[in-house]
Write an enzyme that holds these catalytic residues in place. Structure first.
Site, PDB file in Angstrom:
ATOM      1  N   ASP A  36      -2.052  10.462 -16.415  1.00  0.00           N
ATOM      2  CA  ASP A  36      -1.330  11.397 -16.349  1.00  0.00           C
ATOM      3  C   ASP A  36      -0.466  11.549 -17.113  1.00  0.00           C
ATOM      4  O   ASP A  36       0.609  12.385 -17.493  1.00  0.00           O
ATOM      5  CB  ASP A  36      -0.283  11.400 -15.268  1.00  0.00           C
ATOM      6  CG  ASP A  36      -0.297   9.637 -14.627  1.00  0.00           C
ATOM      7  OD1 ASP A  36      -0.317   8.726 -15.210  1.00  0.00           O
ATOM      8  OD2 ASP A  36       0.446   9.566 -13.199  1.00  0.00           O
TER       9      ASP A  36
ATOM     10  N   SER B 259       7.194  25.993  28.678  1.00  0.00           N
ATOM     11  CA  SER B 259       6.165  25.638  29.162  1.00  0.00           C
ATOM     12  C   SER B 259       4.846  26.615  28.434  1.00  0.00           C
ATOM     13  O   SER B 259       5.313  27.344  29.078  1.00  0.00           O
ATOM     14  CB  SER B 259       6.322  24.475  29.827  1.00  0.00           C
ATOM     15  OG  SER B 259       4.992  24.960  30.534  1.00  0.00           O
TER      16      SER B 259
ATOM     17  N   HIS C 272      20.383  -2.073  31.623  1.00  0.00           N
ATOM     18  CA  HIS C 272      18.860  -1.861  32.033  1.00  0.00           C
ATOM     19  C   HIS C 272      18.746  -0.296  32.641  1.00  0.00           C
ATOM     20  O   HIS C 272      18.074  -0.471  33.496  1.00  0.00           O
ATOM     21  CB  HIS C 272      18.809  -2.155  32.963  1.00  0.00           C
ATOM     22  CG  HIS C 272      19.037  -4.078  32.196  1.00  0.00           C
ATOM     23  ND1 HIS C 272      18.407  -4.933  31.738  1.00  0.00           N
ATOM     24  CD2 HIS C 272      19.749  -4.693  32.537  1.00  0.00           C
ATOM     25  CE1 HIS C 272      18.480  -6.604  31.368  1.00  0.00           C
ATOM     26  NE2 HIS C 272      20.443  -6.014  32.123  1.00  0.00           N
TER      27      HIS C 272
ATOM     28  N   THR D 290       5.670   2.566 -22.645  1.00  0.00           N
ATOM     29  CA  THR D 290       4.827   2.119 -22.183  1.00  0.00           C
ATOM     30  C   THR D 290       4.744   3.514 -20.582  1.00  0.00           C
ATOM     31  O   THR D 290       6.377   3.658 -21.170  1.00  0.00           O
ATOM     32  CB  THR D 290       4.259   0.810 -21.425  1.00  0.00           C
ATOM     33  OG1 THR D 290       3.049   1.332 -20.739  1.00  0.00           O
ATOM     34  CG2 THR D 290       5.149  -0.029 -20.386  1.00  0.00           C
TER      35      THR D 290
END
Length: 445
Positions: free
Chosen positions: A77, A270, A149, A101
């Site tokens: 690329d 819905s 909880h 590089t």
């Protein structure tokens, strides 16, 4: 990321056009630095800039097709891009990429892209924090039940709930800012990172111009622990999004209905049941959060590359770089909009708060009894006895309130009269320190 969850400004960062413009800028800056150092002719560095910049700025679909065609032949690329660029620059193009590089270009470009993405995400978080603070102040003293909880625990305020999320996103913003700082590095060090064919001053020049820091030891690639930290920071932000979205989803349940997402005129909940008003935004946010968290794992896997480098990380980052930032950008924006228009039902909150007959004040009675001389064990048994009598008879004709059951208990009545009990269970006692908590949360900078 699919277009449905993509916002244009973030998507633009990851477009091929933007990537190639950053690649050109890296190449041009490196050439300019080399021109100043005398490594290449300064006039050729100037030509690279003069001819290459408008070519990169005007890159078109035809140009992209040309680059792709070259890559199909070269199977590389960066070489494909440099070849296309040279077609417009001419002879001076031979001085591009001197001593570099491919990873110098690719990794430095990725750093630029991640920094730009982080800047957008930080803006998103600032907007969300503004909304959360406004809604928290609005409901600073709106009583609601705190749950542990999933069960009624003790009274709190809806403002305190939101203040907790604000504090979390403040921490998350700091985490993201730190991740941005860490990822903002530049590597122009050549093969295996030794600077054998490029002067370290070139790297310093490019880094300064791009607003980056030099990578101390690049080994040809920027170490991937930096990238792992970045994507883990995104994952933690996503978890904060899901925590708030989950709270909204629970509060919108029909049995609770203390808050709900704004239902737009003409909106349908819905295809089968016309009455439905579903928490679709918060459910969507939950799903997006799962995606963003999922991208952290491959980023962590990318840390362990072979020796000085390999490219096992490359395919991963081509996916997770755009996808994670685009998804989080969309999610933060959606969450800010959802919280801005969130519909709150204070009356429903109060009704739920009182729905268990007052047992949510049990700790205050427990403390009052111990202070009146009863042992903690004895006080606990007495309060629990009254609470269970209240709980088991809720809604029944002979059911009594927690207060009435307490006053009917000889052990309790022997220590607390009606006035003392009313003082103990006064709801305002729960909110005495709301101002203190708000000052801690909203006065930190």
């Amino acid at each position: 990321m699919v277009p449905r969850y993509t916002r244009p400004e973030m998507a633009a960062i990851w477009s091929p056009e933007a990537r190639y413009r950053i690649w050109f800028e890296i190449e041009a800056l490196a050439a300019e630095a080399m021109g100043q150092l005398g490594t290449i002719p300064a006039e050729d560095a100037a030509i690279i800039r003069q001819k290459g910049e408008p070519r990169a700025a005007a890159i078109s679909a035809t140009d992209l097709e040309r680059i792709d065609a070259i890559e199909r032949e070269t199977r590389h690329d960066v070489i494909a891009f440099l070849t296309w660029l040279a077609e417009g620059i001419g002879e001076s193009a031979r001085f591009m990429h001197q001593g570099l590089t491919s990873s110098d270009v690719l990794d430095t470009c990725l750093s630029v892209q991640l920094v730009r993405a982080a800047d957008l995400l930080l803006e998103d978080m600032d907007k969300l924090l503004t909304v959360l603070q406004r809604r928290a102040e609005e409901h600073k003293y709106t009583p609601t039940i705190g749950r542990s909880h999933g069960i009624h625990a003790e009274p709190t305020t809806f403002g305190l709930k939101l203040a907790g999320h604000y504090a979390e996103f403040t921490r998350n913003r700091a985490r993201l800012a730190a991740a941005r700082e860490e990822i903002a590095t530049c590597a122009i060090s050549g093969a295996v990172g030794t600077f054998a064919a490029v002067d370290p001053r070139v790297e310093a020049f490019v880094a300064e111009k791009l607003g980056l820091k030099v990578e101390p030891v690049s080994t040809q690639v920027i170490p991937r622990d930096r990238h792992a930290a970045f994507f883990c920071a995104l994952a933690v932000v996503a978890s904060g999004i899901e925590r708030l979205a989950t709270e909204v989803r629970h509060l919108q349940r029909s049995e609770v209905r203390e808050a709900e997402e704004y239902f737009h005129p003409g909106q349908k909940g819905s295809s089968a049941m016309p009455h439905k008003r579903n928490p679709v935004l918060s459910e969507n946010l939950t799903g997006l959060a799962r995606l963003v968290r999922g991208y952290a794992v491959p980023a962590l896997e990318n840390v362990a590359l072979w020796h000085e480098r390999d490219i096992s990380h490359s395919s991963v980052e081509r996916v997770i770089g755009p996808d994670a930032t685009i998804a989080l950008d969309f999610a933060l924006s959606r969450l800010a909009g959802m919280m801005d228009k969130l519909t709150i039902y204070p009356a429903r909150m109060e009704a739920n708060l009182e729905s268990l007959g007052g047992v949510v004040h049990s700790q205050k009675v427990l403390l009052a009894l111990t202070q009146a001389g009863l042992s903690r064990e004895g006080a606990y048994r007495a309060v629990q006895r009254a609470a269970m009598a209240t709980w088991t008879a809720l809604g029944e004709p002979n059911g009594k309130s927690f207060r009435d059951n307490l006053l009917a208990d000889e052990e309790v009545a022997g220590k607390l009269d009606a006035a003392a009990l009313d003082t103990a269970i006064d709801p305002q006692r729960d909110f005495r320190h709301v101002d203190t908590i708000f000052a801690r949360v909203f006065s930190q900078g």
